[in-house]
Design a protein around this motif. Sequence first.
Motif: not given
Length: 349
Positions: A296-300, A283-285, A188-193, A252-263
């Motif tokens: 996916a986080l729920y199932l983790t 693939d999920i992302l 789940p770390r990918f979601g929380t970071a 959710g929007g902020a996560l998108g911005f942060l990961s798009d800025a530097h995938p």
Amino acid sequence: GAQPPPPPIKDTSSKLVNDRLHPWLPLLPGQIRGVCPGLNTLASHGWLPRSGVATPGQIVTAVQEGFNMGSDLAQIVTYAAMLVDGNHLTNLLSIGAKSRLTGPDPPQPALVGGLNTHGVFEGDASLTRGDAFFGDNHSFNESLFDEIVATSQQFGGGKYNLTVAAEVRFNRLVASEQSNPEFFFGFPRFGTAYAEAAFPLTFFIGGPAEDNVPTNLNASLDLDVMKGFFRDSRMPKNFHRREGPLGLDIIGGALGFLSDAHPFPPGFNTGAGNYTIDQRAVDILTGNAEIDLLCALYLTFVNTTIELYPRPTGLLRKSIAVNLHNLYLPLVAVNDSAGCPEQFPFGKF
Ligand code: HEM
Ligand code: MG
């Protein structure tokens, strides 16, 4: 045993939360703080029990009261943490290290290790805490904070903002990938970071809503104030919580911005600098899988909980089932439930 989540707070206006009833007090021996500056601060101001051990219901309410975290986000994070780090029998969770204050443990392999437990929720490349591999995953690390200061000077005019957050988040990932042979950046770390890099902007600035929107590139956090929260678990004088709740949609929007800025693709190291991409997570992302990120986080968390509790009986089994349902509740609100069916490995109750 477990309880249903408390109702959302009614008054979500901005208000003084570093008030006369909630003064900051220095730690007494035996009081626990840990990996989360948000919860540490709530405990040091008495919005949570100052012991650092609390029920999930107390946490869900306190993050709303103290910071106006949206109740959907509060519930997801809290019940996810409770499932892997808490004591389902006594309904208590340590916000730091494992503690006797959470009461007698259920049988192993249950961990009941508190939020500091590495791997099940806490993870690598934190902003101000080191990687577990290097020995301390929970104490404030001054040199990591100094890196945030330097990045803020370079990209934020001396303050922490969204642009700085994207740089800091990426730099920490690269540093861990290069130096930590056991670096893990899958679920789940990918979601929380990414969420944690945005949290200082959404919850530590306080005051009018427009100053706290992570999508507002002008929203910025003073570094002394930031250090107060991260190092001392302390709100600044006169701190008013943000105006209005901030929940899953905006985060959710902020996560998108942060990961798009530097995938930085999800994956893990097998040796320092030897990174393996987790293609399923990619693939999920990218929307190329049949389930979305939240599901996916729920199932983790469902699967980790099953591993920790292979054969629970009685109250234990029922409480885990209730806490799993509590985690699922805010998900159905944002998800088509058909796309992410509820799981009942511990039965219905
Ligand atoms: C980090 C739990 C609410 C701000 C963490 C971590 C955990 C955690 C386990 C460690 C992850 C890691 O970096 O390895 C929780 C739980 C919450 C909660 C169960 C219940 C709702 C909040 C709130 C805020 C907050 C309300 C802000 C007001 C942060 C920040 C970090 C963090 C900024 C990153 C610290 C760093 O990377 O140095 N939290 N948290 N959290 N949390 Fe929370
Ligand atoms: Mg960490």
